[in-house]
Design a protein around this motif. Structure first.
Motif, PDB file in Angstrom:
ATOM      1  N   LEU A 107       0.811  -1.211   0.000  1.00 39.15           N
ATOM      2  CA  LEU A 107       0.000   0.000   0.000  1.00 39.15           C
ATOM      3  C   LEU A 107       0.847   1.265   0.000  1.00 39.15           C
ATOM      4  CD1 LEU A 107      -2.726  -1.095   2.580  1.00 39.15           C
ATOM      5  CD2 LEU A 107      -2.883  -1.100   0.082  1.00 39.15           C
ATOM      6  N   ASP A 108       2.195   1.113  -0.034  1.00 36.85           N
ATOM      7  CA  ASP A 108       3.135   2.238  -0.080  1.00 36.85           C
ATOM      8  C   ASP A 108       2.951   3.168   1.125  1.00 36.85           C
ATOM      9  OD1 ASP A 108       5.237   3.634  -1.122  1.00 36.85           O
ATOM     10  OD2 ASP A 108       4.012   4.913  -2.423  1.00 36.85           O
ATOM     11  N   LEU A 109       2.827   2.555   2.312  1.00 36.15           N
ATOM     12  CA  LEU A 109       2.694   3.345   3.537  1.00 36.15           C
ATOM     13  C   LEU A 109       4.042   3.724   4.129  1.00 36.15           C
ATOM     14  CD1 LEU A 109      -0.233   1.385   5.259  1.00 36.15           C
ATOM     15  CD2 LEU A 109      -0.356   3.449   3.849  1.00 36.15           C
ATOM     16  N   VAL A 110       5.104   3.060   3.700  1.00 35.51           N
ATOM     17  CA  VAL A 110       6.457   3.378   4.188  1.00 35.51           C
ATOM     18  C   VAL A 110       7.380   3.500   2.983  1.00 35.51           C
ATOM     19  CG1 VAL A 110       6.265   2.412   6.507  1.00 35.51           C
ATOM     20  CG2 VAL A 110       6.782   0.906   4.588  1.00 35.51           C
ATOM     21  N   GLY A 111       7.065   4.430   2.100  1.00 38.59           N
ATOM     22  CA  GLY A 111       7.859   4.592   0.884  1.00 38.59           C
ATOM     23  C   GLY A 111       9.289   5.013   1.133  1.00 38.59           C
ATOM     24  N   PHE A 112       9.572   5.597   2.317  1.00 42.31           N
ATOM     25  CA  PHE A 112      10.930   6.051   2.613  1.00 42.31           C
ATOM     26  C   PHE A 112      11.849   4.912   3.042  1.00 42.31           C
ATOM     27  CE2 PHE A 112       8.353   6.307   6.405  1.00 42.31           C
ATOM     28  CZ  PHE A 112       9.155   5.763   7.390  1.00 42.31           C
ATOM     29  N   ILE A 113      11.302   3.707   3.233  1.00 40.37           N
ATOM     30  CA  ILE A 113      12.116   2.552   3.606  1.00 40.37           C
ATOM     31  C   ILE A 113      12.326   1.679   2.377  1.00 40.37           C
ATOM     32  CG2 ILE A 113      12.275   0.496   5.060  1.00 40.37           C
ATOM     33  CD1 ILE A 113      10.605   1.859   7.120  1.00 40.37           C
ATOM     34  N   ARG A 114      13.574   1.365   2.083  1.00 42.55           N
ATOM     35  CA  ARG A 114      13.875   0.534   0.927  1.00 42.55           C
ATOM     36  C   ARG A 114      13.357  -0.883   1.133  1.00 42.55           C
ATOM     37  NH1 ARG A 114      20.187   1.292   0.188  1.00 42.55           N
ATOM     38  NH2 ARG A 114      20.030   1.167   2.441  1.00 42.55           N
ATOM     39  N   PRO A 115      12.951  -1.575   0.072  1.00 46.47           N
ATOM     40  CA  PRO A 115      12.430  -2.936   0.214  1.00 46.47           C
ATOM     41  C   PRO A 115      13.409  -3.884   0.908  1.00 46.47           C
ATOM     42  CG  PRO A 115      11.959  -2.087  -1.976  1.00 46.47           C
ATOM     43  CD  PRO A 115      12.862  -1.089  -1.319  1.00 46.47           C
ATOM     44  N   GLN A 116      14.711  -3.735   0.620  1.00 43.44           N
ATOM     45  CA  GLN A 116      15.690  -4.611   1.251  1.00 43.44           C
ATOM     46  C   GLN A 116      15.700  -4.428   2.765  1.00 43.44           C
ATOM     47  OE1 GLN A 116      16.189  -2.493  -1.171  1.00 43.44           O
ATOM     48  NE2 GLN A 116      17.316  -3.386  -2.892  1.00 43.44           N
ATOM     49  N   VAL A 117      15.607  -3.173   3.206  1.00 41.41           N
ATOM     50  CA  VAL A 117      15.601  -2.895   4.647  1.00 41.41           C
ATOM     51  C   VAL A 117      14.331  -3.426   5.284  1.00 41.41           C
ATOM     52  CG1 VAL A 117      15.658  -1.057   6.371  1.00 41.41           C
ATOM     53  CG2 VAL A 117      17.064  -0.868   4.312  1.00 41.41           C
ATOM     54  N   PHE A 118      13.201  -3.246   4.603  1.00 43.46           N
ATOM     55  CA  PHE A 118      11.924  -3.721   5.139  1.00 43.46           C
ATOM     56  C   PHE A 118      11.929  -5.241   5.283  1.00 43.46           C
ATOM     57  CE2 PHE A 118       7.585  -5.236   4.733  1.00 43.46           C
ATOM     58  CZ  PHE A 118       6.914  -4.441   5.637  1.00 43.46           C
ATOM     59  N   LEU A 119      12.412  -5.958   4.259  1.00 43.04           N
ATOM     60  CA  LEU A 119      12.446  -7.413   4.325  1.00 43.04           C
ATOM     61  C   LEU A 119      13.417  -7.896   5.400  1.00 43.04           C
ATOM     62  CD1 LEU A 119      12.354  -8.378   0.530  1.00 43.04           C
ATOM     63  CD2 LEU A 119      10.516  -8.580   2.218  1.00 43.04           C
ATOM     64  N   ALA A 120      14.556  -7.222   5.522  1.00 41.76           N
ATOM     65  CA  ALA A 120      15.511  -7.601   6.568  1.00 41.76           C
ATOM     66  C   ALA A 120      14.893  -7.419   7.950  1.00 41.76           C
ATOM     67  CB  ALA A 120      16.790  -6.777   6.438  1.00 41.76           C
ATOM     68  N   GLY A 121      14.191  -6.301   8.152  1.00 36.92           N
ATOM     69  CA  GLY A 121      13.524  -6.081   9.428  1.00 36.92           C
ATOM     70  C   GLY A 121      12.436  -7.095   9.695  1.00 36.92           C
ATOM     71  N   LEU A 122      11.687  -7.478   8.644  1.00 42.56           N
ATOM     72  CA  LEU A 122      10.626  -8.471   8.806  1.00 42.56           C
ATOM     73  C   LEU A 122      11.193  -9.826   9.218  1.00 42.56           C
ATOM     74  CD1 LEU A 122       7.679  -9.361   8.529  1.00 42.56           C
ATOM     75  CD2 LEU A 122       8.089  -9.705   6.086  1.00 42.56           C
ATOM     76  N   PHE A 123      12.241 -10.282   8.540  1.00 43.96           N
ATOM     77  CA  PHE A 123      12.833 -11.578   8.883  1.00 43.96           C
ATOM     78  C   PHE A 123      13.496 -11.538  10.263  1.00 43.96           C
ATOM     79  CE2 PHE A 123      12.860 -12.231   4.174  1.00 43.96           C
ATOM     80  CZ  PHE A 123      12.037 -13.346   4.177  1.00 43.96           C
ATOM     81  N   PHE A 124      14.083 -10.407  10.617  1.00 45.30           N
ATOM     82  CA  PHE A 124      14.681 -10.283  11.949  1.00 45.30           C
ATOM     83  C   PHE A 124      13.603 -10.368  13.022  1.00 45.30           C
ATOM     84  CE2 PHE A 124      15.949  -7.601  15.554  1.00 45.30           C
ATOM     85  CZ  PHE A 124      17.114  -8.254  15.936  1.00 45.30           C
ATOM     86  N   ALA A 125      12.464  -9.696  12.808  1.00 45.34           N
ATOM     87  CA  ALA A 125      11.365  -9.755  13.774  1.00 45.34           C
ATOM     88  C   ALA A 125      10.815 -11.172  13.894  1.00 45.34           C
ATOM     89  CB  ALA A 125      10.261  -8.784  13.347  1.00 45.34           C
ATOM     90  N   MET A 126      10.709 -11.870  12.771  1.00 51.52           N
ATOM     91  CA  MET A 126      10.241 -13.258  12.826  1.00 51.52           C
ATOM     92  C   MET A 126      11.199 -14.129  13.623  1.00 51.52           C
ATOM     93  SD  MET A 126       8.968 -13.536   8.852  1.00 51.52           S
ATOM     94  CE  MET A 126       8.652 -15.289   8.910  1.00 51.52           C
ATOM     95  N   GLY A 127      12.501 -13.904  13.434  1.00 52.71           N
ATOM     96  CA  GLY A 127      13.482 -14.659  14.202  1.00 52.71           C
ATOM     97  C   GLY A 127      13.392 -14.378  15.692  1.00 52.71           C
ATOM     98  N   VAL A 128      13.176 -13.109  16.058  1.00 48.30           N
ATOM     99  CA  VAL A 128      13.040 -12.751  17.471  1.00 48.30           C
ATOM    100  C   VAL A 128      11.805 -13.413  18.085  1.00 48.30           C
ATOM    101  CG1 VAL A 128      12.592 -10.822  19.042  1.00 48.30           C
ATOM    102  CG2 VAL A 128      14.302 -10.586  17.249  1.00 48.30           C
ATOM    103  N   ILE A 129      10.715 -13.468  17.326  1.00 44.11           N
ATOM    104  CA  ILE A 129       9.495 -14.098  17.837  1.00 44.11           C
ATOM    105  C   ILE A 129       9.716 -15.591  18.069  1.00 44.11           C
ATOM    106  CG2 ILE A 129       7.113 -14.685  17.257  1.00 44.11           C
ATOM    107  CD1 ILE A 129       6.930 -12.017  15.803  1.00 44.11           C
ATOM    108  N   TYR A 130      10.364 -16.261  17.110  1.00 43.37           N
ATOM    109  CA  TYR A 130      10.652 -17.686  17.295  1.00 43.37           C
ATOM    110  C   TYR A 130      11.571 -17.913  18.492  1.00 43.37           C
ATOM    111  CZ  TYR A 130       8.446 -19.577  13.086  1.00 43.37           C
ATOM    112  OH  TYR A 130       7.544 -20.010  12.160  1.00 43.37           O
ATOM    113  N   LEU A 131      12.574 -17.058  18.636  1.00 43.63           N
ATOM    114  CA  LEU A 131      13.500 -17.205  19.764  1.00 43.63           C
ATOM    115  C   LEU A 131      12.789 -16.991  21.089  1.00 43.63           C
ATOM    116  CD1 LEU A 131      16.373 -17.560  20.831  1.00 43.63           C
ATOM    117  CD2 LEU A 131      16.729 -15.106  20.489  1.00 43.63           C
ATOM    118  N   LEU A 132      11.948 -15.962  21.162  1.00 38.82           N
ATOM    119  CA  LEU A 132      11.204 -15.696  22.396  1.00 38.82           C
ATOM    120  C   LEU A 132      10.270 -16.857  22.717  1.00 38.82           C
ATOM    121  CD1 LEU A 132      10.396 -13.699  24.635  1.00 38.82           C
ATOM    122  CD2 LEU A 132       8.701 -12.760  23.061  1.00 38.82           C
TER     123      LEU A 132
END
Length: 243
Positions: free
Chosen positions: A194-219
């Motif tokens: 929906l282009d709600l965070v156009g100032f964030i590059r796709p690579q950064v967004f995907l890296a943050g998403l996978f990092f958050a998923m990893g933190v959830i699994y670890l927790l």
């Protein structure tokens, strides 16, 4: 003078130096490119990357708007008293303007503080939220295993080892976590669509998403480890008598 991203977007693979930039209006002076610089981040290294250009500005021309900042290069070791002389000189050239002189290092430090302060506050809040979620999840898992003591005791009585009980609880928790993570990922992935965070590059967004998923699994794994360990230590005879 333009940066590499803007040069690539406007001129492609051609060398832009010396070429006309844009189509000026009849009353405007044509502009041309005199140089290309690497990526430029106006508010500091942590600011988002974007196309940028520098253009010549005549301060004695009424049609030009007043600049918000002027960068003056001085010799290394210039004393602070020079700031007073420079202020007086600038005030004499433009008496209707107001000037405030700051070293570039101080401006960079202020920009870093302004950028990092919200991130630090958000990180602290996120840490305590994760801590509360972890404690709540630990309590729910512990209560669930207490209700299943008889079931786990029957498994032990039929020959299941302690490690098998331990793996069962961890695997069940991993499956439940996967359902939650997949549902959350489906919702979060709508943000860039929906282009709600156009100032964030796709690579950064995907890296943050996978990092958050990893933190959830670890927790989730950490919260399930202790209850599953205690459940695997229950003696089959005691578990079968448990009501």
């Amino acid at each position: 003078m333009i940066d590499q991203d803007l040069a690539r977007a406007v001129y492609g693979d051609k060398d832009p130096v010396g070429l006309a930039f844009g189509e000026p209006a009849p009353e405007e002076t044509p502009q041309r490119v005199i140089g290309v610089v690497r990526e430029f981040r106006k508010t500091g290294e942590l600011s988002p990357q974007s196309s940028f250009l520098f253009h010549f500005m005549r301060l004695d021309k009424a049609s030009w708007r007043q600049p918000s900042a002027i960068l003056v290069k001085v010799k290394p070791g210039t004393p602070a008293v020079f700031e007073e002389k420079l202020t007086a000189l600038l005030q004499g050239v433009a008496p209707d303007w107001s000037f405030r002189i700051k070293p570039l290092s101080e401006v960079r430090r202020s920009n870093f503080q302004e950028f990092l302060t919200p991130l630090a506050v958000g990180g602290i809040v996120s840490f305590f939220l994760l801590l509360m979620v972890g404690l709540g999840l630990l309590g729910v898992l512990w209560q669930n295993l207490l209700q299943r003591t008889r079931e786990l005791g029957l498994r032990r009585a039929t020959g299941a080892s302690r490690s098998a009980i331990h793996r069962q609880v961890l695997l069940e928790q991993a499956i439940l976590t996967s359902f939650g993570v997949l549902l959350g990922a489906v919702l979060v992935i709508q943000v860039p669509i929906l282009d709600l965070v156009g100032f964030i590059r796709p690579q950064v967004f995907l890296a943050g998403l996978f990092f958050a998923m990893g933190v959830i699994y670890l927790l989730s794994a950490l919260c399930a480890f202790y209850p599953s360990t205690l459940a695997s230590r229950v003696h089959p005879a005691e578990a079968l008598r448990y009501e």
